[in-house]
Design a protein around this motif. Structure first.
Motif, PDB file in Angstrom:
ATOM      1  N   GLN A  47      18.030  49.605   8.618  1.00 57.32           N
ATOM      2  CA  GLN A  47      18.687  49.450   9.653  1.00 57.32           C
ATOM      3  C   GLN A  47      17.771  48.955  10.874  1.00 57.32           C
ATOM      4  O   GLN A  47      18.093  48.007  11.897  1.00 57.32           O
ATOM      5  CB  GLN A  47      19.158  50.989  10.020  1.00 57.32           C
ATOM      6  N   ARG A  48      16.397  49.074  10.849  1.00 63.66           N
ATOM      7  CA  ARG A  48      15.647  48.648  11.870  1.00 63.66           C
ATOM      8  C   ARG A  48      14.352  48.120  11.654  1.00 63.66           C
ATOM      9  O   ARG A  48      13.696  47.555  12.343  1.00 63.66           O
ATOM     10  CB  ARG A  48      15.215  50.393  12.861  1.00 63.66           C
ATOM     11  N   ASP A 143      12.153  59.250  11.957  1.00 63.48           N
ATOM     12  CA  ASP A 143      13.240  59.138  11.272  1.00 63.48           C
ATOM     13  C   ASP A 143      13.240  60.264  10.405  1.00 63.48           C
ATOM     14  O   ASP A 143      14.330  60.667  10.008  1.00 63.48           O
ATOM     15  CB  ASP A 143      13.213  57.684  10.465  1.00 63.48           C
TER      16      ASP A 143
END
Ligand SMILES: O=C(O)[C@H](O)[C@@H](O)[C@H](O)[C@H](O)COP(=O)(O)O
Length: 273
Positions: A47-48, A143
Motif C-alpha cells: 500500500q505505501r 503498521d
C-alpha cells in the motif's frame, strides 16, 4: 479511564478467545505469529512502499524473531523499533536492541532498518526529547506492534507502578515515548506509550504459559483492574490478536517461583486471586 465496553465485549469471552488463539507449543506459536506479522508487513509495503514494526524484548520473542527473519519481503523498506529499551549499551546482553540485531536482523531480514531507543547518555530522561522526536518523525505511525506481557501484567516498560499513567497508559496520552523507572525493572527504561502503540492497525500480544493466561484473563474480566495490560486490552482501537500456548514456559522452568509470586500479586491486585 473510559473503558470501551463494546470492545471488551468483543474480546471478553476469554476462554473461547484462548481456544482460538491457542497454539500447540512455543515453536508453533512463533511460526504462526511470524506468518501473520509478515503478511501485515507485506500489505503495508504494497500500500505505501514502507512498513513500521514495533517489537518487544524479553525471552518469549526469540523464536518468533528468528522465524520472522526468514520471511521473504522487502525488508530494506521496513523500519523496526523496540517497544521499549533497557537503559544499557546496545552490546549489553540485556539490551533489546541487541536482541533484535541478533535474532531478527539476519537471514532475509538482515537489511531491515533498526530505530534505536538508546542514546549514549547517562539516563533516559537526558535522551527523552531526542528519542521522542526521532520516534515521532521516523517511527510512527506504526503498521504492526507485537507486545509481550510480564506476569505482573506489564507490557513494554509500562509497569503497574508507573507514576504517569496518564501519559503511558491512556490512548490519548500526550507523548509517544516515556522515560520509566520502576521497582520492577533492574535498570531505567525508555518505552513507547499506548498512544504510540495504538497507531498500529495490527496489534498482537505474544504470551506463553498458564500463569500469564490467568493474569490476562483476570485483567480482561475485572473492570477495576489497574494492571497495565487491562489498559491495553480495554482501549485498543482494534481487537488485539492474542497468540498463546500452554505451559511450555513451565516445562522450561520460566514460570519460576518469583514469576508465580508476581502473578499472584497481579491476580490479587485485580481481586481475582
Ligand atoms: O523489555 C522487555 O522485557 C519487554 O519489552 C517486556 O515488556 C517483555 O515483553 C515482558 O517483560 C515479557 O518478557 P518475557 O517474554 O521474558 O516473559
Amino acid at each position: 479511564m473510559k473503558m470501551q465496553r463494546e470492545h471488551l465485549a468483543v474480546i471478553a469471552p476469554v476462554r473461547p478467545m484462548f481456544d482460538e488463539c491457542r497454539h500447540g507449543d512455543g515453536d508453533a506459536l512463533a511460526t504462526a505469529l511470524a506468518r501473520c506479522v509478515a503478511d501485515d508487513l507485506r500489505s503495508a509495503l504494497d500500500q505505501r512502499g514502507e512498513a513500521k514494526l514495533a517489537l518487544s524484548g524479553g525471552t518469549t520473542p526469540l523464536r518468533f524473531l528468528q522465524a520472522l527473519s526468514r520471511e521473504a519481503l522487502e525488508w530494506s523498506r521496513v523500519q523496526v523499533l523496540p517497544v521499549d529499551e533497557r537503559w544499557l549499551p546496545p552490546l549489553h546482553r540485556r539490551s533489546n536492541e541487541r536482541l533484535l540485531r541478533e535474532h531478527l536482523l539476519q537471514n532475509a531480514a538482515a537489511t531491515a532498518n533498526l530505530l534505536s531507543l538508546f542514546r549514549p547518555v547517562a539516563t533516559p530522561e537526558c535522551a527523552l526529547q531526542a528519542v521522542l522526536t526521532q520516534v515521532a518523525l521516523r517511527g510512527l505511525p506504526l503498521d504492526v506492534a507485537v507486545l509481550g506481557m510480564g506476569v505482573d501484567g506489564h507490557f513494554a516498560s509500562l509497569f503497574p507502578d508507573l507514576p504517569r499513567r496518564d501519559i503511558g497508559l491512556q490512548a490519548g496520552g500526550r507523548a509517544p515515548v516515556l522515560a520509566v523507572r520502576s521497582s520492577a525493572a533492574p535498570e531505567p527504561r525508555m518505552s513507547l506509550t499506548l498512544s504510540a502503540i495504538f497507531t498500529a492497525p495490527s496489534l498482537y500480544l505474544h504470551i506463553e504459559g498458564d500463569t500469564k493466561r490467568r493474569v490476562l484473563e483476570a485483567a480482561i474480566e475485572d473492570p477495576r483492574s489497574r494492571l497495565p495490560i487491562r489498559a491495553f486490552m480495554a482501549q485498543a482501537p482494534v481487537p488485539p490478536r492474542v497468540f498463546w500456548c500452554p505451559d511450555v514456559a513451565a516445562a522450561r522452568g520460566n514460570d519460576s517461583a518469583a514469576g508465580e509470586r508476581s502473578a499472584s500479586d497481579a491476580l490479587r491486585s485485580t481481586g481475582a486471586a
